[in-house]
Motif scaffolding. Structure first.
Motif, PDB file in Angstrom:
ATOM      1  N   GLU A 114     -11.441  -1.384  -0.508  1.00 44.65           N
ATOM      2  CA  GLU A 114     -12.487  -2.425  -0.641  1.00 44.65           C
ATOM      3  C   GLU A 114     -12.490  -3.355   0.569  1.00 44.65           C
ATOM      4  N   VAL A 115     -11.273  -3.708   1.043  1.00 36.16           N
ATOM      5  CA  VAL A 115     -11.200  -4.560   2.244  1.00 36.16           C
ATOM      6  C   VAL A 115     -11.820  -3.821   3.435  1.00 36.16           C
ATOM      7  N   TRP A 116     -11.542  -2.519   3.558  1.00 36.86           N
ATOM      8  CA  TRP A 116     -12.099  -1.728   4.658  1.00 36.86           C
ATOM      9  C   TRP A 116     -13.629  -1.691   4.559  1.00 36.86           C
ATOM     10  N   ALA A 123     -18.853  -6.138   9.767  1.00 40.22           N
ATOM     11  CA  ALA A 123     -19.144  -5.689  11.141  1.00 40.22           C
ATOM     12  C   ALA A 123     -20.633  -5.373  11.292  1.00 40.22           C
ATOM     13  N   LYS A 124     -21.216  -4.719  10.274  1.00 43.64           N
ATOM     14  CA  LYS A 124     -22.653  -4.417  10.326  1.00 43.64           C
ATOM     15  C   LYS A 124     -23.448  -5.708  10.322  1.00 43.64           C
ATOM     16  N   ARG A 130     -26.204 -10.394  15.631  1.00 42.32           N
ATOM     17  CA  ARG A 130     -26.304 -10.409  17.088  1.00 42.32           C
ATOM     18  C   ARG A 130     -27.652  -9.846  17.535  1.00 42.32           C
ATOM     19  N   MET A 131     -28.079  -8.839  16.861  1.00 41.63           N
ATOM     20  CA  MET A 131     -29.385  -8.241  17.231  1.00 41.63           C
ATOM     21  C   MET A 131     -30.501  -9.203  16.943  1.00 41.63           C
TER      22      MET A 131
END
Length: 136
Positions: A114-116, A123-124, A130-131
């Motif tokens: 779940e952490v991953w 990250a997405k 950022r985009m």
């Protein structure tokens, strides 16, 4: 003549005494015979009772030995069963410990997964952010 009379009296007296003694002798013999018969009956009865007592004592000893053998067998079996119960309890505790460790491992893996996933989602999201900043 006086001596003759005395002698006759003495003979009569002696004969009476003799008859009395013979009667007493006969009665004593009869009593002795009856007593011997009674003693014989009592002796036979006593021997029968002794034989019965011996037989009962033998039977008692057989039953006692059977009881002791059975008791010892059950005591040995009880000890074996108690040892098996103790071993089973130890095995059960060991299994519970392993089950708890396995659950902890599963929960740890689930947590890491779940952490991953969350890290991937973060990250997405950061990439999307950022985009969006770059586009604006």
């Amino acid at each position: 003549q006086v001596s003759q009379n005395e002698l006759d009296w003495f003979h009569q007296d002696s004969e009476a005494q003799m008859k009395k003694w013979q009667q007493e002798k006969k009665e004593t013999r009869d009593n002795l015979k009856a007593l011997r018969s009674t003693v014989k009956k009592h002796t036979d009865t006593n021997e029968r009772y002794l034989k019965t007592i011996e037989d009962k004592e033998k039977q008692y000893n057989v039953y006692l030995n059977t009881f002791l053998d059975t008791s010892n067998k059950f005591a040995n079996e009880k000890v074996k069963l108690e040892e098996l119960i103790k071993k089973s309890q130890d095995d059960c505790q060991e299994c519970e410990k392993r089950a708890v460790k396995a659950e902890m491992s599963v929960f740890q893996n689930w947590k890491e997964t779940e952490v991953w996933k969350l890290s991937g989602t973060i990250a997405k999201a950061e990439t999307n952010l950022r985009m969006l900043k770059a586009l604006s």
